[in-house]
Design a protein around this motif. Structure first.
Motif, PDB file in Angstrom:
ATOM      1  N   LYS A 113      12.950  -8.035  -3.221  1.00 17.49           N
ATOM      2  CA  LYS A 113      14.449  -7.165  -2.839  1.00 17.49           C
ATOM      3  C   LYS A 113      15.626  -7.873  -3.415  1.00 17.49           C
ATOM      4  N   GLY A 114      14.398  -8.373  -4.975  1.00 15.10           N
ATOM      5  CA  GLY A 114      15.793  -8.794  -5.782  1.00 15.10           C
ATOM      6  C   GLY A 114      16.570  -9.984  -5.666  1.00 15.10           C
ATOM      7  N   GLU A 115      16.452 -10.421  -3.785  1.00 12.30           N
ATOM      8  CA  GLU A 115      17.153 -11.727  -3.564  1.00 12.30           C
ATOM      9  C   GLU A 115      16.946 -13.196  -4.326  1.00 12.30           C
ATOM     10  N   ALA A 116      18.444 -14.221  -4.343  1.00 16.10           N
ATOM     11  CA  ALA A 116      18.041 -15.212  -5.156  1.00 16.10           C
ATOM     12  C   ALA A 116      16.584 -16.364  -4.286  1.00 16.10           C
ATOM     13  N   ALA A 124       0.608  -1.424   0.265  1.00 20.48           N
ATOM     14  CA  ALA A 124       0.225   0.030   0.022  1.00 20.48           C
ATOM     15  C   ALA A 124       1.087   1.162   0.015  1.00 20.48           C
ATOM     16  N   THR A 125       1.820   1.044   0.569  1.00 25.47           N
ATOM     17  CA  THR A 125       2.739   2.663   1.154  1.00 25.47           C
ATOM     18  C   THR A 125       4.144   2.732   0.291  1.00 25.47           C
ATOM     19  N   GLY A 126       5.164   1.201   0.011  1.00 32.00           N
ATOM     20  CA  GLY A 126       5.853   1.189  -1.259  1.00 32.00           C
ATOM     21  C   GLY A 126       6.802   1.122   0.170  1.00 32.00           C
ATOM     22  N   ASP A 127       6.992   1.356   1.153  1.00 32.44           N
ATOM     23  CA  ASP A 127       8.040   1.022   2.740  1.00 32.44           C
ATOM     24  C   ASP A 127       8.178   0.136   2.830  1.00 32.44           C
ATOM     25  N   GLN A 128      10.198   0.437   2.082  1.00 31.17           N
ATOM     26  CA  GLN A 128      10.394  -0.690   2.443  1.00 31.17           C
ATOM     27  C   GLN A 128      10.935  -1.118   3.645  1.00 31.17           C
ATOM     28  N   ALA A 129      10.944  -0.828   5.024  1.00 28.58           N
ATOM     29  CA  ALA A 129      11.354  -1.253   6.225  1.00 28.58           C
ATOM     30  C   ALA A 129       9.760  -1.725   6.342  1.00 28.58           C
ATOM     31  N   CYS A 130       9.100  -1.689   5.862  1.00 22.91           N
ATOM     32  CA  CYS A 130       7.952  -2.725   6.208  1.00 22.91           C
ATOM     33  C   CYS A 130       8.207  -4.158   5.668  1.00 22.91           C
ATOM     34  N   LEU A 131       8.933  -3.896   3.988  1.00 25.11           N
ATOM     35  CA  LEU A 131       9.033  -5.565   3.474  1.00 25.11           C
ATOM     36  C   LEU A 131      10.481  -6.366   4.598  1.00 25.11           C
ATOM     37  N   LYS A 172       6.438 -21.044   3.520  1.00 26.91           N
ATOM     38  CA  LYS A 172       7.909 -20.901   1.853  1.00 26.91           C
ATOM     39  C   LYS A 172       6.874 -20.141   1.091  1.00 26.91           C
ATOM     40  N   THR A 173       5.492 -19.385   0.960  1.00 27.58           N
ATOM     41  CA  THR A 173       5.114 -19.635  -0.492  1.00 27.58           C
ATOM     42  C   THR A 173       5.656 -17.493  -0.240  1.00 27.58           C
ATOM     43  N   GLY A 174       5.712 -16.931   0.877  1.00 22.75           N
ATOM     44  CA  GLY A 174       5.511 -15.514   1.435  1.00 22.75           C
ATOM     45  C   GLY A 174       7.206 -15.482   1.128  1.00 22.75           C
ATOM     46  N   LEU A 175       7.873 -15.862   1.789  1.00 25.72           N
ATOM     47  CA  LEU A 175       9.307 -15.725   2.293  1.00 25.72           C
ATOM     48  C   LEU A 175       9.802 -15.539   0.940  1.00 25.72           C
ATOM     49  N   GLU A 176       9.198 -16.385  -0.029  1.00 24.15           N
ATOM     50  CA  GLU A 176       9.929 -16.041  -2.230  1.00 24.15           C
ATOM     51  C   GLU A 176       9.678 -15.923  -2.388  1.00 24.15           C
ATOM     52  N   THR A 177       8.326 -14.935  -2.060  1.00 29.11           N
ATOM     53  CA  THR A 177       7.643 -13.847  -2.343  1.00 29.11           C
ATOM     54  C   THR A 177       8.515 -12.833  -2.235  1.00 29.11           C
ATOM     55  N   VAL A 178       9.057 -12.397  -1.199  1.00 27.93           N
ATOM     56  CA  VAL A 178       9.317 -10.919  -0.519  1.00 27.93           C
ATOM     57  C   VAL A 178      10.833 -11.269  -0.944  1.00 27.93           C
TER      58      VAL A 178
END
Length: 671
Positions: free
Chosen positions: A667-670, A623-630, A657-663
């Motif tokens: 973030k651009g992580e592998a 909703a906000t794009g706040d990286q701290a929330c991510l 598991k699905t949530g972690l993969e999405t997050v």
């Protein structure tokens, strides 16, 4: 539609006469005319007819979970595999008889083998037997090797077309494993297992099959040893010994070296070729079949709960959800039974699995392709207008759009399907069905109690009857020698409530804690399908939990209060009130883990609370794009992911598991 076996691509005018009859017969399966399909497929004994009969029995078995249906499916699948092997052996050396432009002679029969091996593996796991599960996963390894070789041949052909000036086809980068080569056929000995040697300390009565004759090694795709000959007959002691010993077992190749983890050696088609490229019926059949089978393997293996990790290790491979879905989409391009079956799996994945999860990407890989799914569903409904399978997917699509009342109305008015396993209660879950029914009566009892005690008493009597019945239907069914997770959950709940009733000297129905019906909704993520009206009703149900029992709320157990807070938090989040959700959830995450351990306590509630905090942060980030929330979302999810075992951890774990993969992808992580 010309059916599964002809696999004729849209716009193609070619087919093989040898496939036309089973093609027409098999087409009835997806149009819900099982009796006609069975009648026509029983007229001949070809590999394709037997494959169709095997598929028919497989569908009935996995939908009904009935022991007799599973036995029939195993028998038919074994017959189909034997027939396909004989057919392949007759044609494998006769390239002049092959009408394929892409694949080696007899590839269509290898695909028949692979399909029945995959279906047989699923049935093996569902039979409750560790022995049968092992046999099934060995067959999965056979299928995996077959599919890898066929797809390598296909990719070589497509690259040749592109080099000759054809339409460019997008490939992912090559994935080459130095331990094996995709260009060579896997030898029979290459994947022969040494499991029984490793388990030699146990008196299983198993013996190693003799190696195949050298002259045939180069001609066969598969190992000489048939697993059913290597493993003992199932007995309670054998089941226990196998279950105890499997964790230390590995699969070994012929030279005694542990087999490398199988992975796809050929390039993966990112945006698959048009169906029209496969103008030859055999080529279309092999292409659509291989994409269907490989896609299902990669997808299903990626979704297996931790209890199956040992089996996937023994089989020698693991899943890949993204690739699996891409392959299934490719198979769905074909107007045949392969395409239809792939379409069902794709829609089932998005309407079921994805509909079950909360943290998902909105674009790119892993996102829900709403328009594409809608187009697939509309096409399939037109092609199979009588099929209840597609009607059911249409109804599930409506519920995922929070059009719950409309979907329920459509479900009520849905014609009775001819595939009775779609509407019958299966034999595996009666204990859970009775438990859910009891939960519904408990909620009705609490609703009526303040205004109509007489009718409330009628509901209480029904609950008491169901509580008496439930213990007779739980703890009997097993997978991999382990009790069903919901059976364990239900047994613990009944024990908890019985103990509370004795402790507080109250009737059993008044010892029930926070709305168990709302709990059931949570475990199926039903809140995600509710509109605001239903969500408000859920809050009312939860509110009654504090006032409709004989146990004063202020003296309630910590875990019961935590259940209430988590359920309220989830409802608030779905109503868009993430601040209110956090307030409820933080009252749980602030407590020590030890408070939720031991006895009959609900140990799932604390890890679920941490997961839900991660979801709330994700919602705010979107909703906000706040990286701290991510960042916070990832931290909460990682805490939940690292939790020790708890009740129904597979259900919550899939979401985590699905949530972690999405997050991480966000973030651009592998991943």
């Amino acid at each position: 539609m010309r059916g599964w076996f002809s696999g004729r691509a849209r716009g193609s005018s070619q087919s093989l006469n040898s496939l036309e009859e089973p093609a027409s017969s098999a087409s009835h399966i997806m149009n819900d005319d099982m009796e006609l399909a069975e009648s026509e497929l029983s007229k001949e004994n070809t590999s394709f007819h037997k494959l169709g009969l095997g598929l028919l029995s497989f569908l009935k078995a996995v939908l009904g979970f009935e022991r007799e249906l599973m036995a029939e499916a195993q028998e038919r699948l074994n017959a189909a595999e034997t027939q396909a092997t004989e057919s392949y052996n007759r044609v494998k050396h006769h390239s002049s008889h092959s009408q394929s432009q892409i694949y080696s002679p007899g590839s269509e029969f290898l695909l028949c083998q692979a399909q029945v091996q995959i279906m047989g593996a699923v049935i093996g796991v569902l039979t409750e037997s560790v022995t049968e599960s092992l046999r099934g996963f060995y067959k999965l390894r056979k299928a995996y090797l077959t599919l890898d070789v066929l797809l390598a041949e296909e990719n070589a052909y497509l690259k040749k077309l592109e080099a000759e000036g054809g339409k460019p086809i997008k490939f992912e980068s090559e994935t080459t494993d130095s331990s094996t080569s995709a260009s060579a056929e896997p030898s029979r000995a290459a994947s022969t297992t040494d499991l029984t040697q490793e388990l030699a300390g146990k008196d299983f009565g198993a013996k190693r099959a003799a190696p195949a004759e050298a002259e045939s090694d180069a001609d066969e795709f598969f190992e000489a040893a048939e697993v059913p000959e290597e493993l003992p007959e199932s007995t309670p002691q054998v089941e226990k010994d196998l279950s105890d010993a499997m964790d230390s077992a590995t699969i070994k190749d012929a030279d005694g070296v542990p087999a490398p983890l199988l992975r796809r050696l050929s390039s993966h088609i990112q945006e698959g070729p048009d169906a029209e490229i496969f103008t030859n019926s055999i080529d279309a059949f092999v292409h659509s079949s291989s994409n269907l089978c490989y896609g299902m393997l990669l997808l299903l293996l990626s979704m297996l709960p931790p209890a199956f990790n040992t089996l996937t290790k023994i089989a020698g491979f693991k899943g890949d959800r993204r690739r699996g879905i891409a392959l299934l989409w490719q198979a769905s391009k074909f107007g045949n039974l392969n395409g239809a079956f792939a379409g069902l799996v794709v829609l089932g994945y998005y309407n079921g699995f994805i509909g079950f999860c909360d943290i998902l990407p909105e674009t790119g890989s892993g996102a829900y392709p709403k328009e594409r799914c809608q187009e697939l569903l509309e096409t399939s409904r037109k092609r199979y207008p009588k099929s209840g399978l597609w009607m059911l997917e249409e109804i599930r699509s409506l519920s995922n759009e929070r059009r719950l009342e409309e979907s329920l109305e459509r479900l009520k008015n849905m014609p009775d399907p001819k595939l009775k396993q779609m509407v019958k209660l299966n034999n595996w879950s009666h204990g859970l069905y009775y438990y859910i029914a009891a939960c519904a009566h408990i909620e009705r009892y609490r609703e009526l109690l303040p205004t109509d005690p007489e009718k409330a008493a009628e509901q209480a009597e029904k609950v008491t009857t169901l509580f008496t019945i439930i213990p007779n239907h739980i703890g009997k069914k097993r997978i991999m020698a382990k009790q069903m997770p919901f059976d364990v959950f239900v047994a613990r709940k009944l024990a908890k409530w019985t103990a509370r009733a004795a402790q507080h000297s109250v009737p059993l129905i008044d010892a029930v804690g926070v709305s168990p019906l709302t709990e059931m909704v949570y475990f199926w993520n039903g809140f995600k399908r509710m509109g605001n009206v239903q969500l408000e009703k859920s809050l009312v149900c939860l509110g009654r939990s504090q006032t409709s029992t004989s146990i004063p709320w202020e003296t309630e157990d910590v875990d019961e209060k935590a259940i209430l807070s988590v359920m309220k938090g989830v409802v608030h989040r779905h109503m868009g009130k993430t601040h209110e959700a956090r307030v409820e959830l933080e009252s749980v995450t602030a407590k020590e883990r030890t408070l939720f351990k031991g006895g009959n306590k609900d140990n799932w509630v604390a890890p679920a609370a941490h997961y839900e905090m991660g979801v709330a942060e994700w919602v705010d980030y979107k909703a906000t794009g706040d990286q701290a929330c991510l960042e916070k979302a990832q931290k909460w999810l990682e805490v939940s992911a690292g939790w020790e075992a708890y009740d129904l951890d597979a259900r919550v774990g899939i979401r985590v598991k699905t949530g972690l993969e999405t997050v991480k992808r966000e973030k651009g992580e592998a991943v």
